[in-house]
Each structure stands twice: as C-alpha cells, then as structure tokens.
Design a protein around this motif. Structure first.
Motif, PDB file in Angstrom:
ATOM      1  N   PRO A 234       0.795  -1.231   0.000  1.00 53.75           N
ATOM      2  CA  PRO A 234       0.000   0.000   0.000  1.00 53.75           C
ATOM      3  C   PRO A 234       0.834   1.292   0.000  1.00 53.75           C
ATOM      4  O   PRO A 234       0.505   2.256  -0.691  1.00 53.75           O
ATOM      5  CB  PRO A 234      -0.800  -0.101   1.302  1.00 53.75           C
ATOM      6  CG  PRO A 234      -0.791  -1.531   1.686  1.00 53.75           C
ATOM      7  CD  PRO A 234       0.389  -2.179   1.059  1.00 53.75           C
ATOM      8  N   ALA A 235       1.926   1.305   0.776  1.00 56.89           N
ATOM      9  CA  ALA A 235       2.635   2.574   0.966  1.00 56.89           C
ATOM     10  C   ALA A 235       3.551   2.958  -0.195  1.00 56.89           C
ATOM     11  O   ALA A 235       4.005   4.095  -0.282  1.00 56.89           O
ATOM     12  CB  ALA A 235       3.450   2.514   2.262  1.00 56.89           C
ATOM     13  N   THR A 271      -0.722  -5.936  -3.170  1.00 62.86           N
ATOM     14  CA  THR A 271      -0.731  -6.431  -1.789  1.00 62.86           C
ATOM     15  C   THR A 271      -2.019  -5.974  -1.088  1.00 62.86           C
ATOM     16  O   THR A 271      -2.482  -6.627  -0.144  1.00 62.86           O
ATOM     17  CB  THR A 271       0.497  -5.906  -1.008  1.00 62.86           C
ATOM     18  OG1 THR A 271       1.661  -6.094  -1.807  1.00 62.86           O
ATOM     19  CG2 THR A 271       0.674  -6.631   0.313  1.00 62.86           C
ATOM     20  N   ALA A 275      -4.343  -7.419   1.794  1.00 63.99           N
ATOM     21  CA  ALA A 275      -4.672  -6.671   3.016  1.00 63.99           C
ATOM     22  C   ALA A 275      -6.172  -6.861   3.307  1.00 63.99           C
ATOM     23  O   ALA A 275      -6.576  -7.063   4.456  1.00 63.99           O
ATOM     24  CB  ALA A 275      -4.320  -5.205   2.853  1.00 63.99           C
ATOM     25  N   CYS A 308       0.843  -7.773  11.125  1.00 63.97           N
ATOM     26  CA  CYS A 308       1.260  -7.692   9.714  1.00 63.97           C
ATOM     27  C   CYS A 308       2.639  -7.096   9.526  1.00 63.97           C
ATOM     28  O   CYS A 308       3.177  -7.127   8.434  1.00 63.97           O
ATOM     29  CB  CYS A 308       0.218  -6.942   8.892  1.00 63.97           C
ATOM     30  SG  CYS A 308      -0.328  -5.427   9.638  1.00 63.97           S
ATOM     31  N   SER A 332       0.963 -11.825   7.504  1.00 64.98           N
ATOM     32  CA  SER A 332       0.927 -10.472   6.935  1.00 64.98           C
ATOM     33  C   SER A 332       0.357 -10.545   5.522  1.00 64.98           C
ATOM     34  O   SER A 332       0.388 -11.607   4.887  1.00 64.98           O
ATOM     35  CB  SER A 332       2.330  -9.896   6.871  1.00 64.98           C
ATOM     36  OG  SER A 332       3.038 -10.513   5.815  1.00 64.98           O
ATOM     37  N   GLN A 334       1.682  -9.497   2.844  1.00 65.09           N
ATOM     38  CA  GLN A 334       2.719  -9.975   1.903  1.00 65.09           C
ATOM     39  C   GLN A 334       2.702 -11.491   1.826  1.00 65.09           C
ATOM     40  O   GLN A 334       2.742 -12.084   0.749  1.00 65.09           O
ATOM     41  CB  GLN A 334       4.116  -9.506   2.338  1.00 65.09           C
ATOM     42  CG  GLN A 334       5.234 -10.285   1.616  1.00 65.09           C
ATOM     43  CD  GLN A 334       6.649  -9.808   1.854  1.00 65.09           C
ATOM     44  OE1 GLN A 334       7.098  -8.886   1.189  1.00 65.09           O
ATOM     45  NE2 GLN A 334       7.373 -10.436   2.761  1.00 65.09           N
ATOM     46  N   MET A 362       7.979  -3.465  -1.582  1.00 66.06           N
ATOM     47  CA  MET A 362       7.597  -3.081  -0.218  1.00 66.06           C
ATOM     48  C   MET A 362       8.320  -1.793   0.202  1.00 66.06           C
ATOM     49  O   MET A 362       9.423  -1.525  -0.269  1.00 66.06           O
ATOM     50  CB  MET A 362       7.994  -4.205   0.746  1.00 66.06           C
ATOM     51  CG  MET A 362       7.261  -5.503   0.514  1.00 66.06           C
ATOM     52  SD  MET A 362       5.616  -5.494   1.282  1.00 66.06           S
ATOM     53  CE  MET A 362       4.645  -6.350   0.038  1.00 66.06           C
ATOM     54  N   PRO A 363       7.735  -1.051   1.121  1.00 65.63           N
ATOM     55  CA  PRO A 363       8.415   0.135   1.640  1.00 65.63           C
ATOM     56  C   PRO A 363       9.401  -0.231   2.748  1.00 65.63           C
ATOM     57  O   PRO A 363       9.886   0.629   3.459  1.00 65.63           O
ATOM     58  CB  PRO A 363       7.252   0.940   2.223  1.00 65.63           C
ATOM     59  CG  PRO A 363       6.292  -0.111   2.679  1.00 65.63           C
ATOM     60  CD  PRO A 363       6.370  -1.213   1.666  1.00 65.63           C
ATOM     61  N   CYS A 364       9.681  -1.497   2.881  1.00 62.74           N
ATOM     62  CA  CYS A 364      10.148  -2.096   4.125  1.00 62.74           C
ATOM     63  C   CYS A 364      11.391  -2.943   3.890  1.00 62.74           C
ATOM     64  O   CYS A 364      11.512  -3.600   2.858  1.00 62.74           O
ATOM     65  CB  CYS A 364       9.004  -2.995   4.595  1.00 62.74           C
ATOM     66  SG  CYS A 364       9.352  -3.982   6.028  1.00 62.74           S
ATOM     67  N   PHE A 426      -3.886   0.393   5.038  1.00 63.95           N
ATOM     68  CA  PHE A 426      -2.873  -0.387   5.774  1.00 63.95           C
ATOM     69  C   PHE A 426      -1.530   0.350   5.777  1.00 63.95           C
ATOM     70  O   PHE A 426      -0.711   0.164   6.672  1.00 63.95           O
ATOM     71  CB  PHE A 426      -2.665  -1.757   5.110  1.00 63.95           C
ATOM     72  CG  PHE A 426      -3.458  -2.885   5.708  1.00 63.95           C
ATOM     73  CD1 PHE A 426      -4.831  -2.823   5.779  1.00 63.95           C
ATOM     74  CD2 PHE A 426      -2.824  -4.022   6.189  1.00 63.95           C
ATOM     75  CE1 PHE A 426      -5.560  -3.880   6.307  1.00 63.95           C
ATOM     76  CE2 PHE A 426      -3.539  -5.080   6.726  1.00 63.95           C
ATOM     77  CZ  PHE A 426      -4.906  -5.008   6.786  1.00 63.95           C
ATOM     78  N   GLY A 427      -1.316   1.140   4.743  1.00 69.84           N
ATOM     79  CA  GLY A 427       0.002   1.760   4.564  1.00 69.84           C
ATOM     80  C   GLY A 427       0.357   2.846   5.556  1.00 69.84           C
ATOM     81  O   GLY A 427       1.487   3.322   5.577  1.00 69.84           O
ATOM     82  N   CYS A 512       3.921   2.089   7.522  1.00 64.76           N
ATOM     83  CA  CYS A 512       4.703   1.708   6.339  1.00 64.76           C
ATOM     84  C   CYS A 512       5.111   2.891   5.463  1.00 64.76           C
ATOM     85  O   CYS A 512       6.095   2.806   4.749  1.00 64.76           O
ATOM     86  CB  CYS A 512       3.917   0.715   5.493  1.00 64.76           C
ATOM     87  SG  CYS A 512       3.804  -0.876   6.287  1.00 64.76           S
TER      88      CYS A 512
HETATM   89 FE1  HC1 Z   1       2.966  -2.530   4.936  1.00 64.60          FE
HETATM   90 FE2  HC1 Z   1       1.384  -4.486   5.019  1.00 64.60          FE
HETATM   91  S1  HC1 Z   1       0.777  -2.323   5.320  1.00 64.60           S
HETATM   92  S2  HC1 Z   1       3.151  -4.242   6.468  1.00 64.60           S
HETATM   93  O1  HC1 Z   1       2.941  -1.548   6.458  1.00 64.60           O
HETATM   94  O2  HC1 Z   1       0.215  -5.138   6.379  1.00 64.60           O
HETATM   95  O3  HC1 Z   1       5.720  -3.169   4.228  1.00 64.60           O
HETATM   96  O4  HC1 Z   1       2.715  -0.581   2.716  1.00 64.60           O
HETATM   97  O5  HC1 Z   1       2.697  -4.218   2.502  1.00 64.60           O
HETATM   98  O6  HC1 Z   1       2.348  -7.258   4.334  1.00 64.60           O
HETATM   99  O7  HC1 Z   1      -0.794  -4.639   2.973  1.00 64.60           O
HETATM  100  C1  HC1 Z   1       4.727  -2.790   4.470  1.00 64.60           C
HETATM  101  C2  HC1 Z   1       2.882  -1.248   3.560  1.00 64.60           C
HETATM  102  C3  HC1 Z   1       2.496  -3.876   3.589  1.00 64.60           C
HETATM  103  C4  HC1 Z   1       1.918  -6.218   4.577  1.00 64.60           C
HETATM  104  C5  HC1 Z   1       0.018  -4.641   3.726  1.00 64.60           C
END
Ligand code: HC1
Ligand code: SF4
Length: 579
Positions: A234-235, A271, A275, A308, A332, A334, A362-364, A426-427, A512
């Motif tokens: 999402p983000a 994603t 979610a 998540c 999660s 993902q 992913m932002p992650c 979710f983001g 996120c």
């Molecule tokens: Fe996220 Fe999620 S919101 S964890 O913050 O639950 O990375 O964007 O993808 O998996 O949907 C991150 C963001 C993401 C998961 C969802």
C-alpha cells in the motif's frame, strides 16, 4: 523570550532554542551532518560531533556548533563568514580523508548527505592523507553495513536505542578504531535487530543500505520457464514518485502499474488485495476472541495485536517471548498474497507453485527477512521469492530507461489486483485497525456502516487511543507506531493493566509510509505526513471501502477457501510465532 540577530536579521525565540533552530525559523539553512531532528517522532540526534554547523558569534573567540549552542539575549551570529566556511571545509575534508572515495559506485550516490555537503562546499581536493580505517562488513537478509563509510554521526544509534528501544547499535572501541556496531561487533543477523530499517532511513552516507535484490528480479524476468507475479504494498504508491522528482504525497498507483508491466512482469497484482484478505481473517479472529472473552472463556486473551509488520513480530518474539500467544495468528498481507498466488492462482493458471516467482515491492526492509522465514516456504520454495523496496523498484525503472513521469496510468490485473480503500490504508499508522473496524462493525452488528472514516484512529502521534461504539458495545483501541511506543503498550499488557481490546502496532514511525525502504526523507516529517494524506486520498477515491465487499475476496472464499478461519484458511493464511 530571547532576541538576537542572525546574518543581520532580527529573530525572536523561546529560551532554550539552539542557533540552528533559530536560523531555520527565519529561513537560514546552516549546513549540518550529524544533527537530525524529527519532532513528531521524538527523535533528536545532536551529538555535536561533526562540527559542520559551526558559526561565528560576535565577541566569542571560538567558533560554536549551532546545533549545540543556545541563543542568548542580544547575540549577534554570522553563519557564513570566510572563517566559518573555511572551518567547515576543513572539517569535511578531514571526514573525507577517512572515507572511501567510491561515490561513482556507492548505493547512496546522489542521496548521500556527505557527498552533497562536499559539493556545496566546493571541495575539489583533500589535503589530509594517511591511513584509512577498515571495519568488518556485515550482510543480513535485509541490511548491508559498510562501516568504512560510517562517519560516526550516531543517528542510527539514537534511533535504534531511543525511538525503537531495540538497543542493537552502539559505538564500540576508541579513537581510530571506533565504529557503531552490535555488541562484540557481531553481525546484525545474530543480534536482536528487527530489520525495521530505521537506522538505514536516517544514515547520511552509504554505511547502512538495503540489501539489493534487483538482480534476482531481473534473473526471474528473463527466465522463460517462470511466470513472474508482482505485488505492490500500500505505501509504495504514495512515495515512489519522490524517486522521480515528484512532490511528496503524489499518488502514482497507475504509473507504477504501467512501469511494472513495461518491466515485463506477467501479472501485476496488489498487496492491498491481500490486506483485504487479512482483514477477513484477522477481523473474524478478533470477533471470535472477543465473543468468547465476553462469554467468560478464561483461555482467551485480549487485547489482540495486529501481526502484519514483520519487524514488530521479530521485536515481540525477542523482547516479549512470554506473550507470543496474544498477537493475531493472521499472516501479513505480503505472506498471504504469496500463499494464495502459489495455490489458488497457480491452480487457475494450471501451473505448479515452483513455476511461479512471486516478487513483492515493499516500503520495508524487514519484508526481505520475513519472506526468508522457514514457515513461509514449502519444500524450500518460498511463498514470496524476492522482496524489493520502493528504492529498488525506482532503480529497476531507471535501469530500463523508462521515463516514469510520462507513463500513462494502467490498472492492476485480476483477480489478485482488486482492492478496497480498507486495503489501501494499511500503509499508514492507524490504517490496519480502521480497516478492521470497518469490517468487524458490520459483521458483528449486522448493520450498515454509513461513515467509514474513523478520524479518531488517524494521526501521527506515537501512541493513540480511541473508543469505538459497536452498537452499544464499547471497544477500546490502541495504536502505536515506532517500537518504543509499542513497548509501552506491551508493558501494560504484561502487567495486566491494558485497557484495550485491540491494538495496532507498526514498527516504523508513521507506519509503512515511513518504512526503511522508502525514498529517503532526510529527517523531514512533512514528507511522511504528505504520504499519509495521499493514502487517505486513495481510500476516499475508491468505489469500495470495506474489505468484505471486495468481490474478488468473496470469490476467493466461495471458490477456494470456504470461509474465514476454515481449515484451508488456517493452513494457508495463519502462522505461529517463536520464542
Ligand atoms: Fe505494509 Fe502491510 S501495510 S506491512 O505496512 O500489512 O511493508 O505498505 O505491505 O504485508 O498490505 C509494508 C505497507 C504492507 C503487509 C500490507
Ligand atoms: Fe536497530 Fe532497526 Fe537498525 Fe535493527 S534495523 S539496528 S532494530 S534501527
């Protein structure tokens, strides 16, 4: 209040204000390197060590660091005299004399604050030569530490210790040998690091970067035997544009899809779809636990905690091992996506799960680690094969000569590309629980929810609480973002003092949108706020805004899963934790 003069401009500030902040308030930017402050996130790093922000104060013999020097009445400050500029040049030259000159190939090139400073100061030669320090490298599944590039600004240490309270990083050794590292200079992999990536997000140089998996993506894309499926978190859509010079807060969902199609992915999915699926499972689990709890079932524990965020999961596994039965068992999004892509969708394509490569954007950074966890693989074949960050996607787009700004908008593919506004939010911090409330309210009360926006759950404060009325039943909801804030809520739960029925936790400040894999914010919290607004804008523009109304989610249940928490749902969409 205090009155002073900076560069011939009068300025009035509160007692305790530093010269750096006073100058900023009247539009004078004093260069700094180690200093970083993010008010809303309770982050301030001011070791006063680098001395780049020195200024001249009339009547004082020595130059003073603006980040550490408080304003006093009648002070007259000059921020760019020849003496000041020469001192800054000397300081930066000294830093560069112990820094590898690898700008052409460095992962941080173009984003490096040291590089920018050297350019702004017009440094063309380094007058100090001699031995350079060398440290052990460290590669985890998520983060690369190249400590030869560390300038000891200590931002990583401050954010890891004070904001995240994980306490992995600290300065070790003395003098030339000193470096920021986990205890005993062990690798991150062997520490309690959560891979939240916040140290990477604030590192000014290339000392801390993401582990780049773009080569793995390219390898999959050129393999004719593989069907390559991509999911986008999402983000990502709220920040990817920044990597191409767009204003923070620009939504680039359609362009992102278009770029992914041009890159050659066979299916571009979202994603956010997963979610929505998470809400179905987690929301049902919550209602189930709540009902049993209210019926007096002593075996049921509340609050339920969202699950998540993989950095958060790793945090509670390490730090609160006796409480691993409290978080939701829902995987999660993902991982739910990966599990569904390699079962339901592979079946639709008449392919084996091994024929599919699932890539996530992913932002992650922790998502890179999450998809390597053994429980998310079957016979060694991971449900999500590769996870890349927003920054890596931008790199892939640039490598392929795609002119991102001029792309037309395109739509996600179906069936795993359809999502609701609930999936989108979710983001941002507060979004997961708002999405859950939208669905749980209707499932529990059987009534139609008119207003889907729960303003009381929104915002940027690190700890928030709200009571939501479920048709007479009052539900107490807690929200924490940043692991230090999460720790506070968890300590209350452990002590039996928690007032909450459900708690949303995200490891990264902002959720996120502030993930460690997003375009660098360089300490500007406004950027996070703009991304957050963009997420809510995308939600508001969606035709469907409740997860249980997603027609493709309904189809997934009717064709395949049966119902939330069915045996198959448990097998594919739920997990367990380790202590
Ligand atoms: Fe996220 Fe999620 S919101 S964890 O913050 O639950 O990375 O964007 O993808 O998996 O949907 C991150 C963001 C993401 C998961 C969802
Ligand atoms: Fe600390 Fe997070 Fe960096 Fe790990 S990734 S060292 S937990 S800030």
């Amino acid at each position: 209040i205090i009155k002073l003069i900076i560069d011939d401009k009068p300025v009035v500030v509160e007692q305790g204000t530093t010269i750096l902040e006073a100058a900023k308030s009247i539009g004078i930017k004093i260069p700094s390197l180690c200093y970083m402050k993010m008010d809303d996130l309770n982050f301030e790093n001011k070791p006063g060590g680098c001395r780049v922000c020195v200024i001249e104060v009339e009547g004082r013999r020595n130059l003073a660091p603006a980040c550490k020097t408080e304003c006093t009445e009648g002070m007259v400050v000059k921020t760019h005299t020849v003496r000041v500029i020469n001192a800054r040049r000397t300081v930066v030259e000294l830093i560069l004399s112990d820094h590898p000159a690898e700008c052409l190939t460095c992962a941080k090139s173009g984003e490096c604050e040291l590089q920018e400073l050297a350019q702004n100061l017009g440094i063309r030669e380094i007058h100090y030569t001699g031995e350079q320090s060398h440290y052990k490298g460290d590669q985890s599944p998520a983060i690369i530490r190249e400590m030869d590039k560390c300038i000891m600004c200590r931002r990583c240490e401050t954010i890891c210790n004070e904001v995240q309270t994980v306490g992995v990083l600290s300065a070790v050794n003395r003098g030339f040998e000193s470096v920021v590292a986990p205890a005993f200079e062990m690798d991150l992999d062997h520490s309690v690091c959560t891979y939240c990536g916040q140290c990477v997000a604030v590192c000014p140089t290339g000392a801390l970067t993401e582990r780049d998996y773009t080569w793995k993506v390219i390898e999959a894309l050129v393999d004719p035997q593989k069907t390559v499926v991509v999911q986008t978190a999402p983000a990502v859509r709220a920040a990817l544009g920044e990597a191409f010079g767009m204003e923070p807060g620009t939504l680039v969902t359609g362009k992102m899809v278009s770029a992914l199609k041009k890159l050659g992915f066979d299916y571009v999915f979202d994603t956010d779809f997963a979610a929505d699926l998470t809400i179905m499972e987690e929301g049902t689990e919550f209602l189930d636990r709540l009902t049993r709890y209210l019926d007096g079932d002593k075996s049921v524990k509340l609050p339920i905690l969202t699950s998540c965020c993989p950095a958060w999961v790793k945090f509670f596994e390490h730090q609160f091992p006796e409480m691993i039965d409290i978080p939701s068992t829902a995987k999660s999004p993902q991982q739910m996506f990966g599990a569904i892509a390699k079962s339901y969708f592979a079946k639709k394509l008449n392919k084996k799960r091994e024929d599919l490569v699932v890539v996530s954007v992913m932002p992650c950074l922790a998502k890179k680690y999450e998809c390597t966890r053994e429980e998310f693989a079957i016979n060694g074949d991971a449900d999500v094969n590769v996870s890349i960050t927003t920054r890596e996607l931008a790199r892939l787009i640039r490598n392929a000569n795609i002119d991102f700004a001029s792309l037309d908008d395109e739509d996600f593919d179906q069936p795993l590309g359809e999502s609701t506004g609930a999936g989108v939010i979710f983001g941002t911090t507060g979004g997961v629980i708002e999405a859950a409330v939208r669905t749980a309210y209707e499932l529990h009360t059987g009534k139609h929810l008119e207003k889907v926006e729960f303003e009381e759950l929104r915002g940027m404060e690190g700890l928030r609480k709200a009571t939501v009325d479920f048709d007479g039943m009052k539900l107490n909801i807690g929200i924490a973002h940043g692991l230090g804030n999460a720790r506070k809520l968890l300590e209350d739960v452990r002590a039996g003092k928690s007032e909450f029925h459900a708690i949303e936790i995200m490891a990264c400040p902002g959720g996120c949108i502030g993930g460690g894999g997003q375009p660098y914010h360089h300490g500007n919290v406004d950027i996070l706020k703009k991304r957050q607004k963009a997420i809510y804008r995308e939600d508001a523009g969606k035709a469907i805004r409740k997860s249980h109304e997603n027609p493709f989610i309904q189809e997934l249940y009717s064709e395949f899963l049966g119902r939330p928490l069915s045996d198959l749902s448990h097998e594919l969409l739920h997990t367990h934790y380790f202590n």
